[in-house]
Design a protein around this motif. Sequence first.
Motif, PDB file in Angstrom:
ATOM      1  N   THR A  55      54.563 -34.030 -68.402  1.00 41.94           N
ATOM      2  CA  THR A  55      53.883 -34.369 -67.150  1.00 41.94           C
ATOM      3  C   THR A  55      52.369 -34.230 -67.236  1.00 41.94           C
ATOM      4  O   THR A  55      51.648 -35.127 -66.781  1.00 41.94           O
ATOM      5  CB  THR A  55      54.427 -33.504 -65.998  1.00 41.94           C
ATOM      6  N   PRO A  56      51.817 -33.138 -67.792  1.00 37.32           N
ATOM      7  CA  PRO A  56      50.344 -33.040 -67.875  1.00 37.32           C
ATOM      8  C   PRO A  56      49.717 -34.174 -68.672  1.00 37.32           C
ATOM      9  O   PRO A  56      48.660 -34.697 -68.291  1.00 37.32           O
ATOM     10  CB  PRO A  56      50.118 -31.686 -68.545  1.00 37.32           C
ATOM     11  N   TRP A  57      50.369 -34.580 -69.774  1.00 38.51           N
ATOM     12  CA  TRP A  57      49.811 -35.643 -70.601  1.00 38.51           C
ATOM     13  C   TRP A  57      49.864 -36.981 -69.883  1.00 38.51           C
ATOM     14  O   TRP A  57      48.915 -37.782 -69.961  1.00 38.51           O
ATOM     15  CB  TRP A  57      50.551 -35.712 -71.931  1.00 38.51           C
ATOM     16  N   ILE A  58      50.947 -37.246 -69.196  1.00 44.19           N
ATOM     17  CA  ILE A  58      51.045 -38.496 -68.441  1.00 44.19           C
ATOM     18  C   ILE A  58      50.021 -38.513 -67.306  1.00 44.19           C
ATOM     19  O   ILE A  58      49.396 -39.543 -67.017  1.00 44.19           O
ATOM     20  CB  ILE A  58      52.475 -38.676 -67.898  1.00 44.19           C
ATOM     21  N   ALA A  59      49.828 -37.359 -66.661  1.00 40.26           N
ATOM     22  CA  ALA A  59      48.848 -37.295 -65.576  1.00 40.26           C
ATOM     23  C   ALA A  59      47.440 -37.581 -66.088  1.00 40.26           C
ATOM     24  O   ALA A  59      46.680 -38.332 -65.457  1.00 40.26           O
ATOM     25  CB  ALA A  59      48.902 -35.923 -64.910  1.00 40.26           C
ATOM     26  N   LEU A  60      47.079 -37.013 -67.229  1.00 42.66           N
ATOM     27  CA  LEU A  60      45.750 -37.253 -67.792  1.00 42.66           C
ATOM     28  C   LEU A  60      45.585 -38.703 -68.222  1.00 42.66           C
ATOM     29  O   LEU A  60      44.497 -39.284 -68.085  1.00 42.66           O
ATOM     30  CB  LEU A  60      45.507 -36.316 -68.974  1.00 42.66           C
ATOM     31  N   ALA A  61      46.661 -39.293 -68.759  1.00 38.55           N
ATOM     32  CA  ALA A  61      46.580 -40.700 -69.155  1.00 38.55           C
ATOM     33  C   ALA A  61      46.463 -41.613 -67.945  1.00 38.55           C
ATOM     34  O   ALA A  61      45.878 -42.704 -68.029  1.00 38.55           O
ATOM     35  CB  ALA A  61      47.815 -41.077 -69.987  1.00 38.55           C
ATOM     36  N   CYS A  62      47.016 -41.181 -66.806  1.00 34.36           N
ATOM     37  CA  CYS A  62      46.928 -41.990 -65.579  1.00 34.36           C
ATOM     38  C   CYS A  62      45.525 -41.994 -64.986  1.00 34.36           C
ATOM     39  O   CYS A  62      45.189 -42.907 -64.218  1.00 34.36           O
ATOM     40  CB  CYS A  62      47.908 -41.453 -64.535  1.00 34.36           C
ATOM     41  N   ALA A  63      44.714 -40.992 -65.314  1.00 36.61           N
ATOM     42  CA  ALA A  63      43.396 -40.854 -64.690  1.00 36.61           C
ATOM     43  C   ALA A  63      42.532 -42.097 -64.868  1.00 36.61           C
ATOM     44  O   ALA A  63      42.065 -42.681 -63.882  1.00 36.61           O
ATOM     45  CB  ALA A  63      42.700 -39.603 -65.219  1.00 36.61           C
ATOM     46  N   PRO A 210      37.880 -48.414 -71.264  1.00 37.45           N
ATOM     47  CA  PRO A 210      38.629 -47.173 -71.020  1.00 37.45           C
ATOM     48  C   PRO A 210      39.921 -47.397 -70.239  1.00 37.45           C
ATOM     49  O   PRO A 210      40.908 -46.682 -70.461  1.00 37.45           O
ATOM     50  CB  PRO A 210      37.645 -46.315 -70.217  1.00 37.45           C
ATOM     51  N   THR A 211      39.919 -48.376 -69.340  1.00 35.34           N
ATOM     52  CA  THR A 211      41.149 -48.651 -68.589  1.00 35.34           C
ATOM     53  C   THR A 211      42.249 -49.149 -69.519  1.00 35.34           C
ATOM     54  O   THR A 211      43.410 -48.720 -69.422  1.00 35.34           O
ATOM     55  CB  THR A 211      40.885 -49.681 -67.480  1.00 35.34           C
ATOM     56  N   LEU A 212      41.896 -50.058 -70.444  1.00 35.56           N
ATOM     57  CA  LEU A 212      42.890 -50.573 -71.389  1.00 35.56           C
ATOM     58  C   LEU A 212      43.366 -49.472 -72.336  1.00 35.56           C
ATOM     59  O   LEU A 212      44.567 -49.375 -72.635  1.00 35.56           O
ATOM     60  CB  LEU A 212      42.297 -51.736 -72.184  1.00 35.56           C
ATOM     61  N   VAL A 213      42.436 -48.650 -72.789  1.00 36.53           N
ATOM     62  CA  VAL A 213      42.826 -47.538 -73.670  1.00 36.53           C
ATOM     63  C   VAL A 213      43.746 -46.573 -72.931  1.00 36.53           C
ATOM     64  O   VAL A 213      44.760 -46.096 -73.487  1.00 36.53           O
ATOM     65  CB  VAL A 213      41.573 -46.809 -74.194  1.00 36.53           C
ATOM     66  N   GLY A 214      43.410 -46.261 -71.699  1.00 35.10           N
ATOM     67  CA  GLY A 214      44.258 -45.379 -70.910  1.00 35.10           C
ATOM     68  C   GLY A 214      45.634 -45.973 -70.668  1.00 35.10           C
ATOM     69  O   GLY A 214      46.643 -45.247 -70.688  1.00 35.10           O
TER      70      GLY A 214
END
Length: 225
Positions: A55-63, A210-214
């Motif tokens: 969950t923390p990793w997915i949350a950071l990737a969603c930022a 950054p949006t595409l990378v995220g």
Amino acid sequence: MTESDGKPDPGRAASEPQYADRVYRSVPGVISGVMLLAVAGWLIIDAALNGTGRTPWIALACAPVFCLPVAAYTLRPAVLADDRRLLVRNPFRTVHAPWATVEGLRSGYSVELFAEGKKYQVWAVPVSLRARKRAGRAAARAAAGGDPRASRTASLGSSLRGTKPGESDPTKAWSDQVVLTLQELAERNAGKPEAAGPVTVRWCWWIIAPTLVGLITLITFVVVL
């Protein structure tokens, strides 16, 4: 810049804009963007600090996937105008149009800029049909009351010369007032030497990349973790 005797440099003064940029942007859009970013930031930080597993990793990737587009569509759009050019800052690109290249602006269901045979959307000036209807009712009341300014509100081909600079005209929607002001600036400045030059378009890669990378990172986390 001044000369040695302390007097303004006439050559530099002649090349400077006669007034600062006029800036137009949607205040409701900015407010909604700030609110969305505040809520998203709170949720993402909470998930990153208190979440378990992936969950923390997915949350950071969603930022970046969520926050950057929201900022692009709500905080970034703006229209800047001076006596040399019209600068239209849209979510993912910026259009720099010298006044000599501006063929016109149109306010229909959205505001559009026509320059060098191309059409560009103007995101910073949203069209509100409700505001336009409200302005139409105000114009009808003004006409019934004998207000001479009301006769100039029937179409966008009219001028704002009857309205003082900075004064709001209740018989016109805000988007229509902006379009009329910009059309007047285009007519006034198109013949100036400093208003010449080509239209240039720059893509906003600091938001797109950054949006595409995220997004790629988010998909990877969802699939792999």
